[in-house]
Design a protein around this motif. Structure first.
Motif, PDB file in Angstrom:
ATOM      1  N   LYS A   5      37.861  38.782  43.855  1.00 31.88           N
ATOM      2  CA  LYS A   5      38.188  39.675  42.477  1.00 31.88           C
ATOM      3  C   LYS A   5      37.728  41.051  42.203  1.00 31.88           C
ATOM      4  O   LYS A   5      36.365  40.905  42.010  1.00 31.88           O
ATOM      5  CB  LYS A   5      38.028  38.688  41.544  1.00 31.88           C
ATOM      6  CG  LYS A   5      38.700  37.259  41.562  1.00 31.88           C
ATOM      7  CD  LYS A   5      38.088  36.142  40.446  1.00 31.88           C
ATOM      8  CE  LYS A   5      38.839  35.100  40.489  1.00 31.88           C
ATOM      9  NZ  LYS A   5      38.246  33.971  39.288  1.00 31.88           N
ATOM     10  N   SER A   6      38.494  41.831  42.164  1.00 30.99           N
ATOM     11  CA  SER A   6      37.832  43.267  41.769  1.00 30.99           C
ATOM     12  C   SER A   6      36.504  43.620  42.694  1.00 30.99           C
ATOM     13  O   SER A   6      35.820  44.229  42.041  1.00 30.99           O
ATOM     14  CB  SER A   6      37.524  43.338  40.371  1.00 30.99           C
ATOM     15  OG  SER A   6      38.885  43.198  39.529  1.00 30.99           O
ATOM     16  N   LEU A   7      36.588  43.423  43.825  1.00 24.88           N
ATOM     17  CA  LEU A   7      35.411  43.762  44.621  1.00 24.88           C
ATOM     18  C   LEU A   7      35.014  45.015  44.991  1.00 24.88           C
ATOM     19  O   LEU A   7      36.162  45.879  45.247  1.00 24.88           O
ATOM     20  CB  LEU A   7      35.514  42.830  45.992  1.00 24.88           C
ATOM     21  CG  LEU A   7      34.109  42.490  46.727  1.00 24.88           C
ATOM     22  CD1 LEU A   7      33.354  41.393  45.817  1.00 24.88           C
ATOM     23  CD2 LEU A   7      34.361  41.982  48.219  1.00 24.88           C
ATOM     24  N   THR A   8      33.845  45.484  44.477  1.00 23.90           N
ATOM     25  CA  THR A   8      33.831  47.155  44.388  1.00 23.90           C
ATOM     26  C   THR A   8      32.209  47.368  45.035  1.00 23.90           C
ATOM     27  O   THR A   8      31.472  46.760  45.032  1.00 23.90           O
ATOM     28  CB  THR A   8      33.834  47.436  42.995  1.00 23.90           C
ATOM     29  OG1 THR A   8      34.961  47.341  42.325  1.00 23.90           O
ATOM     30  CG2 THR A   8      33.188  49.104  42.858  1.00 23.90           C
ATOM     31  N   ALA A  19      37.473  48.073  43.455  1.00 23.56           N
ATOM     32  CA  ALA A  19      38.314  46.851  42.715  1.00 23.56           C
ATOM     33  C   ALA A  19      39.376  46.361  43.750  1.00 23.56           C
ATOM     34  O   ALA A  19      40.379  45.791  43.193  1.00 23.56           O
ATOM     35  CB  ALA A  19      39.164  47.368  41.622  1.00 23.56           C
ATOM     36  N   THR A  21      41.347  43.047  45.214  1.00 20.58           N
ATOM     37  CA  THR A  21      41.712  41.941  44.777  1.00 20.58           C
ATOM     38  C   THR A  21      42.624  41.339  45.594  1.00 20.58           C
ATOM     39  O   THR A  21      43.600  42.092  45.850  1.00 20.58           O
ATOM     40  CB  THR A  21      42.267  42.072  43.405  1.00 20.58           C
ATOM     41  OG1 THR A  21      41.005  42.562  42.500  1.00 20.58           O
ATOM     42  CG2 THR A  21      42.644  40.721  42.875  1.00 20.58           C
ATOM     43  N   ASP A  55      30.233  45.276  41.979  1.00 25.51           N
ATOM     44  CA  ASP A  55      30.796  44.726  41.009  1.00 25.51           C
ATOM     45  C   ASP A  55      31.795  43.857  41.778  1.00 25.51           C
ATOM     46  O   ASP A  55      32.161  43.724  42.857  1.00 25.51           O
ATOM     47  CB  ASP A  55      31.614  45.521  40.304  1.00 25.51           C
ATOM     48  CG  ASP A  55      30.743  46.361  39.194  1.00 25.51           C
ATOM     49  OD1 ASP A  55      29.936  45.677  38.440  1.00 25.51           O
ATOM     50  OD2 ASP A  55      30.643  47.748  39.058  1.00 25.51           O
ATOM     51  N   GLY A  56      32.412  42.734  40.980  1.00 31.81           N
ATOM     52  CA  GLY A  56      33.245  41.821  41.195  1.00 31.81           C
ATOM     53  C   GLY A  56      32.822  40.610  42.049  1.00 31.81           C
ATOM     54  O   GLY A  56      31.557  40.378  41.846  1.00 31.81           O
ATOM     55  N   GLN A  57      33.788  39.607  42.339  1.00 29.57           N
ATOM     56  CA  GLN A  57      33.418  38.260  42.872  1.00 29.57           C
ATOM     57  C   GLN A  57      34.256  38.176  44.131  1.00 29.57           C
ATOM     58  O   GLN A  57      35.171  38.402  44.390  1.00 29.57           O
ATOM     59  CB  GLN A  57      33.858  37.278  41.712  1.00 29.57           C
ATOM     60  CG  GLN A  57      33.167  37.377  40.481  1.00 29.57           C
ATOM     61  CD  GLN A  57      33.628  36.207  39.581  1.00 29.57           C
ATOM     62  OE1 GLN A  57      34.756  36.118  39.228  1.00 29.57           O
ATOM     63  NE2 GLN A  57      32.582  35.548  39.060  1.00 29.57           N
TER      64      GLN A  57
END
Length: 268
Positions: A5-8, A19, A21, A55-57
């Motif tokens: 999810k929106s991995l940055t 981001a 995804t 950022d992100g998960q």
């Protein structure tokens, strides 16, 4: 199984992965393509937790992997094995010992210091080498093997971890076509026979089409394509690589970068 999810990932002012995804609901063999510098390697390193996300998960079977620390993080890295372009073997160590290094996460410090391995692990290592067609190389030093053989040793080391996911970062980039086919055949067979998820960064479109169930295209850190090999048309590939009408599928990311310097394509 795996949800991104929106991995940055940012390095200073540069955003290497922007981001990202995607979701994987069943074990698949996934190819990630894109020109040099698109963010492919950084994405894999975040999946394995070699790099922390900015950022992100990332969730795997409900566990938020991006939050794992210490022992839990090391346990994840055992479940999510990494194979590198340059093999990362110990050159002067024999092949079977290199494979046994895949068990280091679950061994005591004492056993690691004195290179002590259970007989069961030794037998398993040789069985894996046999499965990959190189059991006869078990007693040789890793540096005495060909590049293709060394990459199969690296795959065997990953299998010793008994991972749920295998990440392969440009596993055939430094191999000749014959050895590249052997390595890709091995990864595909592992996926099919073991039901393991395989995610590989690849640098040729024909390889992605031939071996993968799904292809993800990255450009400038962003995912710009996510579909089946059949959907990876020349026009789609041209968009992924930021290429012009003269784009040739025979070109690797390195060749495209070279063309860019000649004015035919935008530089990487």
């Amino acid at each position: 199984m795996l949800e991104i999810k929106s991995l940055t990932k940012r390095f200073g002012d540069k955003t290497a992965v922007d981001a990202a995804t995607f979701t994987v609901t069943e074990p698949q063999m996934i190819g990630i393509i894109g020109r040099s510098g698109a963010g492919k390697s950084t994405l894999l390193r975040m999946l394995n937790r070699l790099n922390d996300a900015s950022d992100g998960q990332m969730l795997y079977e409900g566990t938020e992997v991006t939050r794992l620390t210490g022992t839990a993080r090391r346990a994840w890295q055992a479940r999510c094995a990494m194979i590198f372009q340059q093999f990362n073997l110990v050159p002067r160590m024999d092949v079977v010992s290199n494979v046994l290094h895949g068990t280091l996460n679950r061994r005591s410090t004492f056993a690691t210091m004195f290179n002590l391995y259970p007989q069961g692990d030794i037998h398993k290592a040789i069985e894996i080498l046999d499965r990959l067609g190189i059991a006869e190389q078990a007693s040789k030093r890793a540096e005495d093997l060909s590049g293709g053989q060394q990459q199969r040793v690296a795959i065997a080391r990953a299998l010793m971890q008994d991972p749920a996911i295998i990440l392969a970062d440009e596993p055939i980039a430094s191999l000749d076509p014959m050895n590249a086919q052997i390595v890709m055949d091995a990864l595909r067979r592992i996926h099919e026979e073991d039901g393991r998820m395989v995610i590989a960064n690849l640098h040729t479109l024909d390889t992605a089409r031939r071996y993968c169930d799904r292809v993800i295209g990255m450009r400038d850190g962003r995912i710009v394509f996510d579909g089946t090999p059949a959907q990876l048309t020349t026009g789609v590939a041209r968009d992924i690589y930021g290429a012009g009408a003269d784009f040739s599928e025979a070109a690797t990311s390195t060749a495209i970068e070279t063309l860019g310097k000649q004015g035919d394509l935008a530089p990487a």
